[in-house]
Design a protein around this motif. Structure first.
Motif, PDB file in Angstrom:
ATOM      1  N   UNK A 167       0.780  -1.196  -0.047  1.00 18.31           N
ATOM      2  CA  UNK A 167      -0.080  -0.034  -0.176  1.00 18.31           C
ATOM      3  C   UNK A 167       0.962   1.325  -0.307  1.00 18.31           C
ATOM      4  N   UNK A 168       1.895   1.221   0.852  1.00 20.21           N
ATOM      5  CA  UNK A 168       2.880   2.395   0.867  1.00 20.21           C
ATOM      6  C   UNK A 168       3.458   2.724  -0.591  1.00 20.21           C
ATOM      7  N   UNK A 169       4.012   1.724  -1.184  1.00 18.26           N
ATOM      8  CA  UNK A 169       4.427   1.879  -2.624  1.00 18.26           C
ATOM      9  C   UNK A 169       3.474   2.389  -3.598  1.00 18.26           C
ATOM     10  N   UNK A 170       2.241   1.808  -3.567  1.00 25.82           N
ATOM     11  CA  UNK A 170       1.265   2.548  -4.563  1.00 25.82           C
ATOM     12  C   UNK A 170       0.921   4.084  -3.973  1.00 25.82           C
ATOM     13  N   UNK A 171       0.479   4.359  -2.728  1.00 29.49           N
ATOM     14  CA  UNK A 171       0.523   5.585  -2.396  1.00 29.49           C
ATOM     15  C   UNK A 171       1.483   6.693  -2.843  1.00 29.49           C
ATOM     16  N   UNK A 172       2.849   6.123  -2.662  1.00 25.29           N
ATOM     17  CA  UNK A 172       4.037   6.956  -2.979  1.00 25.29           C
ATOM     18  C   UNK A 172       3.726   7.288  -4.632  1.00 25.29           C
TER      19      UNK A 172
END
Length: 250
Positions: free
Chosen positions: A87-92
């Motif tokens: 989720x963190x990577x997608x959000x970034x």
């Protein structure tokens, strides 16, 4: 119709691996590294800007946290932690895609995570949980028959089957591990021939000579292959000559 994708943004600081600008003139979908196996904020922003300018769909290429190993080393990450990191990577990446006037339109795991989710149900479900946590019912790109695509479908996400023009296949329809001889197909003529075979005949010759059926909606040409942009251009031209329309799935 088939989509043509490549792994892009695989640089970090002064180090550059992929010819992003050239590849974005050929592909219809860009799997953009999100900082865990490659990529940094400046690289992500630049690739998103270029992709948006050229109408190329932007996908988040999520990975294990393995910058030193380029995301290709096996890791055991607890499912809850992996979901949060996905989720963190997608959000970034979403920040930079939206700043460019575009959106993140799909998700594809990279390297060891991609291969792990072919058979590992817990890791596959964790990736899907991360996609859902990031918000939006994003399509998930993966190997036909994988636990990843099964988990995506069960969660109400759109599973997209993918084939690899420049990777060898086993008789079971999985990718030959990179540590084994012949795992990467380097001859450009062979890559082009295999690409057309996937799109027209729905299959490929496995490394042991048997034929494997591979029904794919998207075709990958790795961005870190020497001469990747030139090979991708030849693939696209050959697909057009064979009567195959190249277009994004997302």
């Amino acid at each position: 119709m088939i989509d043509l994708n490549a792994d892009l943004g695989e640089g970090f600081g002064r180090w550059t691996l992929t010819d992003d600008e050239a590849l974005l003139s050929v592909v219809t979908s860009a799997n953009v590294a999100c900082g865990f196996h490659a990529g940094d904020p400046s690289v992500m922003r630049r690739v998103c800007d270029l992709a948006a300018e050229r109408g190329v769909r932007i996908g988040a290429q999520v990975s294990y946290r393995d910058l030193a190993g380029f995301g290709r080393r096996a890791m055991d990450v607890p499912p809850d932690e992996l979901a949060a990191e996905v989720a963190y990577q997608i959000g970034a990446l979403r920040v930079f895609a939206q700043a460019a006037g575009a959106e993140v339109t799909y998700v594809k795991p990279h390297g060891a995570l991609y291969n792990r989710t072919v058979h590992d149900d817990a890791q596959a479900r964790a990736v899907v949980a991360g996609v859902r946590l990031a918000g939006g019912a994003l399509p998930v790109l993966g190997l036909p028959g994988s636990r990843l695509l099964a988990a995506a479908e069960e969660a109400g996400l759109h599973p997209v089957r993918e084939a690899f023009a420049d990777r060898a296949y086993t008789a079971e329809g999985t990718l030959v591990p990179r540590r084994e001889p012949g795992a990467v197909v380097e001859d450009a003529d062979t890559v082009v021939r295999r690409a057309v075979g996937f799109a027209v005949d729905g299959g490929v010759e496995a490394i042991d000579g048997t034929r494997v059926a591979v029904a794919a909606r998207s075709l990958c040409v790795h961005g870190d292959t020497p001469g990747a942009a030139r090979i991708a251009a030849r693939v696209r031209a050959a697909l057009a000559e064979a009567g195959v329309t190249v277009g994004a799935f997302a």
